[in-house]
Design an enzyme around this catalytic site. Structure first.
Site, mmCIF file in Angstrom:
data_model
loop_
_atom_site.group_PDB
_atom_site.id
_atom_site.type_symbol
_atom_site.label_atom_id
_atom_site.label_comp_id
_atom_site.label_asym_id
_atom_site.label_seq_id
_atom_site.Cartn_x
_atom_site.Cartn_y
_atom_site.Cartn_z
ATOM 1 N N ASP A 16 -103.934 31.472 60.260
ATOM 2 C CA ASP A 16 -104.380 32.138 59.034
ATOM 3 C C ASP A 16 -103.385 33.250 58.738
ATOM 4 O O ASP A 16 -102.581 33.631 59.591
ATOM 5 C CB ASP A 16 -105.789 32.720 59.265
ATOM 6 C CG ASP A 16 -106.319 33.472 58.052
ATOM 7 O OD1 ASP A 16 -106.046 33.036 56.906
ATOM 8 O OD2 ASP A 16 -106.991 34.489 58.233
ATOM 9 N N SER A 17 -103.501 33.791 57.540
ATOM 10 C CA SER A 17 -102.687 34.957 57.189
ATOM 11 C C SER A 17 -103.008 36.136 58.106
ATOM 12 O O SER A 17 -102.256 37.107 58.129
ATOM 13 C CB SER A 17 -102.973 35.359 55.745
ATOM 14 O OG SER A 17 -104.336 35.727 55.620
ATOM 15 N N GLY A 49 -102.974 36.595 49.704
ATOM 16 C CA GLY A 49 -103.547 36.491 48.357
ATOM 17 C C GLY A 49 -102.787 37.255 47.297
ATOM 18 O O GLY A 49 -102.899 36.956 46.110
ATOM 19 N N CYS A 79 -106.872 28.970 56.291
ATOM 20 C CA CYS A 79 -106.620 29.956 55.239
ATOM 21 C C CYS A 79 -106.741 29.254 53.895
ATOM 22 O O CYS A 79 -105.959 28.338 53.600
ATOM 23 C CB CYS A 79 -105.220 30.539 55.421
ATOM 24 S SG CYS A 79 -104.739 31.700 54.128
ATOM 25 N N ASN A 80 -107.710 29.650 53.102
ATOM 26 C CA ASN A 80 -107.900 29.023 51.785
ATOM 27 C C ASN A 80 -106.679 29.217 50.899
ATOM 28 O O ASN A 80 -106.272 28.311 50.171
ATOM 29 C CB ASN A 80 -109.110 29.639 51.081
ATOM 30 C CG ASN A 80 -110.420 29.264 51.731
ATOM 31 O OD1 ASN A 80 -111.074 28.320 51.334
ATOM 32 N ND2 ASN A 80 -110.814 30.012 52.758
ATOM 33 N N GLU A 157 -108.902 43.034 58.282
ATOM 34 C CA GLU A 157 -107.685 43.234 59.076
ATOM 35 C C GLU A 157 -107.694 44.596 59.777
ATOM 36 O O GLU A 157 -107.149 44.750 60.863
ATOM 37 C CB GLU A 157 -106.433 43.116 58.191
ATOM 38 C CG GLU A 157 -106.105 41.698 57.756
ATOM 39 C CD GLU A 157 -105.710 40.785 58.909
ATOM 40 O OE1 GLU A 157 -104.929 41.205 59.766
ATOM 41 O OE2 GLU A 157 -106.232 39.648 58.958
ATOM 42 N N CYS A 189 -112.830 32.527 51.502
ATOM 43 C CA CYS A 189 -111.737 33.117 52.274
ATOM 44 C C CYS A 189 -112.244 33.248 53.701
ATOM 45 O O CYS A 189 -113.376 33.691 53.918
ATOM 46 C CB CYS A 189 -111.372 34.484 51.694
ATOM 47 S SG CYS A 189 -110.297 35.461 52.769
ATOM 48 N N THR A 190 -111.409 32.867 54.664
ATOM 49 C CA THR A 190 -111.898 32.817 56.045
ATOM 50 C C THR A 190 -112.119 34.201 56.658
ATOM 51 O O THR A 190 -112.719 34.312 57.721
ATOM 52 C CB THR A 190 -110.936 31.991 56.929
ATOM 53 O OG1 THR A 190 -109.616 32.543 56.820
ATOM 54 C CG2 THR A 190 -110.920 30.539 56.496
ATOM 55 N N HIS A 191 -111.639 35.233 55.995
ATOM 56 C CA HIS A 191 -111.944 36.590 56.473
ATOM 57 C C HIS A 191 -113.402 36.976 56.167
ATOM 58 O O HIS A 191 -113.986 37.803 56.856
ATOM 59 C CB HIS A 191 -111.042 37.632 55.793
ATOM 60 C CG HIS A 191 -109.648 37.697 56.354
ATOM 61 N ND1 HIS A 191 -108.716 36.712 56.145
ATOM 62 C CD2 HIS A 191 -109.036 38.655 57.120
ATOM 63 C CE1 HIS A 191 -107.573 37.060 56.746
ATOM 64 N NE2 HIS A 191 -107.745 38.235 57.341
HETATM 65 N N1 DGL Z 1 -108.167 34.190 55.218
HETATM 66 C C1 DGL Z 1 -107.330 33.950 54.065
HETATM 67 C C2 DGL Z 1 -107.981 32.946 53.152
HETATM 68 O O1 DGL Z 1 -108.835 32.195 53.588
HETATM 69 C C3 DGL Z 1 -106.962 35.236 53.429
HETATM 70 C C4 DGL Z 1 -105.726 35.108 52.622
HETATM 71 C C5 DGL Z 1 -105.035 36.391 52.393
HETATM 72 O O2 DGL Z 1 -104.406 36.882 53.325
HETATM 73 O O3 DGL Z 1 -105.069 36.891 51.267
HETATM 74 O O4 DGL Z 1 -107.640 32.831 51.998
#
Ligand code: DGL
Length: 267
Positions: A16-17, A49, A79-80, A157, A189-191
């Site tokens: 993921d990011s 994002g 990560c979406n 984060e 979003c996975t966060h």
């Molecule tokens: N967890 C990421 C997602 O699912 C976050 C992306 C981001 O860093 O903006 O989109």
């Protein structure tokens, strides 16, 4: 390939990011208890994002190369935003199974009783062609409200999952969706699963919150053609970050819920 108790023989790479994909990793762990899991948090470059697609694609390909060097048998793009932007490029470079994630608009549209679905996601995901297609295909007869949530990735984060400031920011995104009649919210979003208690606090008990992470883990199992292993052997996890190492060494175990060795990502 028979379904059953076969442990997964090769590592699975999940990334993921940042730390958000840990919400997917825990579902992968649940589905594959004996698998060796490698997790990369590209926190040094989060949030994706707010980044340009070319930059996101470059990072995705660099991390895929890192996983390839570790001979992973599959990659989960947890990560979406990266999935919406870089999936074709990743699949072109990495020929083993790649499982991506997208906002769960389809099940939400099926489940809503009010006919209004709210999608919480990053600005880049909300503006993506992939989400437009999901709305077009699955949102017939349903109002799908796309809510960009700048700032939520940064909260997770930094490890700020509660408190007045986090609650106010979450409320500023969720409240308008409720006011417009949404009875189903998609965590796009996975966060955001790490902010679920705050989201549910605003939404209340009558609103369904959908996290696609379990569906992603099921899809991975299908792609591996192994079935859910119930092997008694415990799996292992290794973690890498491109962000601040000292911070990640506190945050990742806290989100993961147990001790975790975190190394510096070399790319
Ligand atoms: N967890 C990421 C997602 O699912 C976050 C992306 C981001 O860093 O903006 O989109």
């Amino acid at each position: 390939m028979p379904h059953g108790r076969r442990p997964i023989p090769v590592p699975i790479g999940v990334f993921d990011s940042g730390v958000g994909g840990l919400s997917v990793l825990r579902e992968v762990r649940r589905a594959l208890p004996a698998a060796e899991l490698l997790y990369v948090a590209d926190s040094g470059h989060a949030p994706y994002g707010e980044r340009e697609p070319a930059f996101i694609t470059e990072r995705v390909l660099a991390i895929a190369e890192f996983f390839r060097a570790h001979d992973v048998g599959a990659i989960v793009l947890a990560c979406n935003t990266a999935s919406a932007v870089a999936l074709p490029a990743l699949r072109a470079q990495f020929t083993r199974p790649v499982v991506a994630i997208e906002p769960a608009i389809k099940p939400a549209a099926q489940d809503t009783r009010s006919g209004v679905v709210g999608v919480l996601a990053t600005s880049r995901t909300v503006a993506s062609a992939g989400v437009a297609r999901l709305v077009q295909v699955h949102g017939v007869g349903v109002r799908v409200l796309l809510q960009a949530c700048p700032g939520l990735v940064e909260l997770v984060e930094s490890g700020e999952l509660s408190g007045a400031r986090a609650a106010a920011l979450v409320e500023s995104f969720v409240r308008p969706l409720l006011n417009d009649g949404a009875d189903t919210l998609v965590l796009g979003c996975t966060h955001y699963p790490f902010l679920r208690p705050l989201i549910e606090q605003v939404a209340g008990p009558g609103v369904q919150v959908i996290d696609p992470a379990p569906a992603v883990a099921r899809e991975l199992v299908r792609r591996l053609e192994a079935g859910a292993t119930s092997d008694a052997r415990e799996g292992s996890e290794s973690f890498w970050t491109s962000g601040d190492l000292a911070h990640a060494r506190t945050l990742i175990p806290a989100l993961w819920g147990r001790a975790a060795q975190v190394l510096a990502l070399p790319c």
